[in-house]
Design a protein around this motif. Sequence first.
Motif, PDB file in Angstrom:
ATOM      1  N   ALA A 176       6.645  24.330 -10.420  1.00 60.40           N
ATOM      2  CA  ALA A 176       6.974  22.902 -10.388  1.00 60.40           C
ATOM      3  C   ALA A 176       7.202  22.430 -11.809  1.00 60.40           C
ATOM      4  CB  ALA A 176       5.837  22.102  -9.739  1.00 60.40           C
ATOM      5  N   ASP A 186       7.868  18.465 -14.038  1.00 55.19           N
ATOM      6  CA  ASP A 186       8.068  17.025 -14.033  1.00 55.19           C
ATOM      7  C   ASP A 186       8.262  16.611 -15.491  1.00 55.19           C
ATOM      8  OD1 ASP A 186       8.296  14.429 -13.194  1.00 55.19           O
ATOM      9  OD2 ASP A 186       6.428  14.396 -12.039  1.00 55.19           O
ATOM     10  N   ASP A 217      -0.064  15.790 -11.365  1.00 56.78           N
ATOM     11  CA  ASP A 217       1.108  15.684 -10.484  1.00 56.78           C
ATOM     12  C   ASP A 217       1.844  17.024 -10.382  1.00 56.78           C
ATOM     13  OD1 ASP A 217       0.794  13.051  -9.788  1.00 56.78           O
ATOM     14  OD2 ASP A 217       2.198  12.266 -11.280  1.00 56.78           O
ATOM     15  N   LYS A 220       2.152  19.321  -7.074  1.00 54.24           N
ATOM     16  CA  LYS A 220       3.525  19.556  -6.614  1.00 54.24           C
ATOM     17  C   LYS A 220       3.762  21.046  -6.400  1.00 54.24           C
ATOM     18  CE  LYS A 220       8.328  18.439  -7.896  1.00 54.24           C
ATOM     19  NZ  LYS A 220       9.195  17.875  -8.977  1.00 54.24           N
ATOM     20  N   LEU A 257       7.771  14.204  -1.536  1.00 54.94           N
ATOM     21  CA  LEU A 257       7.641  15.620  -1.203  1.00 54.94           C
ATOM     22  C   LEU A 257       8.140  15.874   0.207  1.00 54.94           C
ATOM     23  CD1 LEU A 257       6.503  17.827  -3.092  1.00 54.94           C
ATOM     24  CD2 LEU A 257       4.380  17.760  -1.777  1.00 54.94           C
TER      25      LEU A 257
END
Length: 1306
Positions: free
Chosen positions: A993, A995, A1095, A1099, A1213
């Motif tokens: 993941a 971000d 996060d 994720k 999601l």
Amino acid sequence: MSSPMAGFRFAIDRGGTFTDVYARCPDGQTRVMKLLSEDPGNYPDAPREGIRRILQQETGQLLPADQPLDTSQIEWIRMGTTVATNALLERKGERMALVINKGMKDLLYIGNQSRPQIFDLEIVTPDMLYEEVVEVSGRVILQQERCGLPRRQGLEIVTGTTGEKLEVREDLNKEKLRADLQKVLDKGIRSLAVVLIHAYTFESHEREIGEIARQMGFSHISLSSAVMPMVRMVPRGYTACADAYLTPCIRTYLTSFAGGFRDNLQGKRVLVMQSDGGLTPMEKFNGSRAILSGPAGGVVGYAVTTYKRETDLPVIGFDMGGTSTDVSRYAGEYEHVFETTTAGVTIQAPQLDINTVAAGGGSRLFFRSGLFVVGPESAGAHPGPACYRKGGPLCVTDANLVLGRLRPEFFPSIFGKTEDQPLDMEASVNAFMKLTQEVNEFLASQPEGTKKDPMSMEEVAMGFINVANETMCRPIRALTQAKGHDTSRHVLACFGGAGGQHACDIARSLGMSTVFIHRYSGILSAYGMALADVVHEAQEPCALRYEPSSLAKIDDRIDELTRQCVQELQAQGFARSQIETEPYLHLRYDRTDCALMCSAADYPASQTTCRHGDFELAFNSRYKREFGFTIPGRPIVVDDIRVRGVGKTDMVDDRHLRPSNQKPKFQVVTKCYFDVKYWDTKLYLLEDLSSDHTIEGPAILIEKNSTIVVEPNCQARITEHGDIKIQVGSGIVKHIGTELDTIQLSIFSHRFMSTAEQMGRILQRTAISTNIKERLDFSCAMFGYDGGLVANAPHIPVHLGAMQETVQYQMAFWGDDLREGDMILTNHPCAGGSHLPDLTVITPVFYPGSPKPVFYVASRGHHADIGGTVPGSMPPNSKHLNEEGAVFETFKLVKDGIFQEEALIEALMAPGKIPGSSGTRNLHDNLSDLRAQVAANQKGINLIKELIDSYGLDVVMAYMGHIQSNAEIAVREMLREIGRNTQEKLGTTRLSAQDYLDDGTPIVLSIDINIEEGTAFFDFTGTGFEVYGNLNAPKAITKSAIIYCLRCMIGHDVPLNQGCLKPIQLHVPKGSILDPSHDAAVIGGNVLTCQRVVDVILKAFGVCAASQGCMNNTTFGDDDVGYYETVAGGAGAGPTWDGRSGIHTHMTNTRITDPEILERRYPVVLKRFELNPNTGGRGKFMGGDGVVREMMFRRPLTVSVLTERRTLRPYGLNGGEPGQQGKNLFTYASGRIVNLGAKTAIRVSAGDTLCLCTPGGGGYGTPAEEDGEVDYTILPSKRRCYNKMASQLYMEKGSVHAYRLAQEQV
């Protein structure tokens, strides 16, 4: 009131399952009865039925159940009832609406913005009590010196009841109010709560609204200013809502009860028990004072019958029931609290400090990853334990049954479909055999060093009993030690149906030598009501300082409140000679929040004090006892004046047993299991025993409503009143070796956590700053000889696991140069620190015969200021670590036992040498709090040395390792399960993941899971470089985020220690934002970047959508005042739940300051604080909404904001849409609006406004086409909730529970 009996006297406790009746007959005899509270097939109302049966049996007159009862032979009825508590828990109260200031419609929904369970990704909170909200104009603000807001012509200035002056800035719009109230009436709602800001002192607007509502036809109106006129709008609002929600229910029930009697009990004295332990007439009983109506009777019962009658020692009340256990304390006066949370509702009202823990006979038993776990889940009454014949799970009651401590033939036969069957021994045995097999399979799979001998069913059951007992010991230690008392110097007064089976072992564990069990222990709440006094209280708010110029005014108000109490009690039939009054002042030091309700009963008046006593000396003496210090020279503020009036009923039960002059007669000799073997155990009926009888343990005493176990090496004596007094012996000494014993593992886990908790209590008691003493922003921990974390309390997410790196850094730095009497101070990010205001004190612990430290203890506390470029040491634009305050990479705070004050002061003032920066602005608090951290560490040392003295150094060190291994096992099991699921879904065990922060910096994560070994490799390669700003996060923060996420995904309690990270291999690129250089600024990394790391981890695992990803840090101040807050946002949705709106998530859980406190202390006006509709992401499950928080400034100040998610939106999601990003808007007094951006500092003027719009949470799952737009005009409490067990989560209450919640809300 103690005149000869004129008829039957009834005292009744209507509980959730059973109704207990105690009756005194005119001939002086007593009757006791127990009925089911709900049995509609046989009677409509249990209390009335109990009265009917006793009257019929005693008088011989036929009294038909379907006709009103003749009351001519009844003198009085006293009753406690759980009607209010059950209505609150089950949300079955009166339909009601809330009237509140415009801009604050969601204030009670947001509450203090903290979540109740910090590791639950699905944030479950009980529904609001109100169905509708009416926003009303009409705004007052407190007058302040230096206020620069313009005044309109004709501005009304009023004086409140506290003496504070207020400005009426906006009048009520009565026309709109009537229209809005009519809409509420049209929906069939007739009950109303009215809550306006500053109504604690300015009542007029609430009264006007109440009068309008009354004229329009509302049948019940609760004005917050009348229900409980105390400062703090949110808890006062909850209290008014509770009153509007519950009082109509109570009135309906009491009217129905009275309807079962001739003439509706007219002319008969019917009193109801209140939460404060006093009785009140039935017609004056209200919802906000009804929550502890039943349990309060039990406290009165043991207080009156034990203290100064059977012992001079203080008494601990221990009331163990089916689903929970109540713990309280009595030492000559009732201990009250004035704000408690029950079923998720905070209520301001005097209540006995009864601490409820989720451990009772129905607590479920689990074996998890080698750990014996009891509760907090309960089987309740339905289905109940396995032995209840309803297919229930294994519970504590089953353990007592299979060990022979409960005998089915002496237990009521009320089970099975026909409700006439005995306890099912076979079901309990079969369930335990299955669990024993599971335990033995686990043991067989363990490596060398584990006790592998198969356990018997009895050993497993006994293990769960021991763990249950230790679970119940922890709140008792906390309750006593929190107030500076020695736990062992108490008597344990045991009552309730299940308590007698555990009392001896619990007393022994706590070091108590005496257990007292009243002969009516099974119905002690009802009996206590018979002994209780009638109470009337009068209270009003105050804002005076306790100083010579105010004493006459305080005396006058006490006189007036005393007159009200006496007048009320005389109206109830008490002579003046039967009335006692006691005044109290609610006092606190200026600029602190820690108020104590003080009586001056033991502090006589002098010429320089109030006429009613020396309250200043009373306050300082109690403050010194509870907190270890006073604050000389600091003004003392009176928050409230209270008078408690008591009408003495003087009812005593003077029954005396005659000696029998014979040996005690036993019924049977049975086999009962204690510790390691079965013992021949005599079983006695209590009714067969006399006052000259002494029973040697082991023995079982059977009373009609309870079973009492007298353990080996204990001795029970029957007193002259027929009660039981048990002298507790030392018990059977059981050798414990270093090899892993799964039962001892659970017990040591509790003991290690208790050590960290007690360190925290000492730190909180002896610290002086608001951050540590009142916000509880600290952590205490113990570590093994290798610096590995063993236990950490409380569980502040950003501290999890971080202190381990801190300790190990200092071990490596000092090597053999650490000596006994040394303590190290550190806060540097490269040394395991989080940010500079978090100062950590580390102490190596030596034990005789060991040349090196055998373990370490540490305490970390957030200091309000340690210097730097801005007050509060949190600059929004810092570029270098030195700008953020004093830096301690390693510093001997204590050397050879001497506190290094001079060198410390020099280091704390050092930032002042840097241009544009300052040394600490609060040196006195820094020094005091560091001394408190030293004291906390010393407490931890003493407690662990006690453990070593009891068990041996090798055993304690071995179990430190075993506890860490247990956490490791739990994480490995979870990783294997996640790996298998990922392999099945994706065909790979590699997760990834990424971000971005708002500046575009990527945080990239790949996770490789090894299913076979149960390990994972967390690799942050690809994460962006260190930034020229303060979003850099020390490596310790990433470790804390990983532990936090793992604990959330495990889903149940596991020891959070070094073992959690053992299966985790971590790679963070050097020089990245997650492992920055030595002098990088980090203040934003600690409060913002940590949220993005969480996060990204969640994720990668696909657990839930992103939450707001920010803490929304806001500060303002000048040379005289400084304020800091973090603000809630939306939580991310998950596979089965909507995200909660207006809540703190993940790495923070800080409470927000109450609106009235904010406006009272700081130069601001709170214009709006409500949810921001449609900011949560759409999806099959909706993301939570962010909030709007708008403050207007009253004078020139410097304002800073430090925020994220102002550019990039929180992700959704599995097809869910992202939540809305936040924004920080600034409105000049002229009306010009500008966007401030995410991080800035600005100079503001009077009339300028900051509006913080916080991000929403992401949605989960593809939104259904037909859903369209969600209607956010409906109340947030009406959104979908998929966890219907919210009420069970709110079973715990009392001061100990409130303290734990406060610890986890920082």
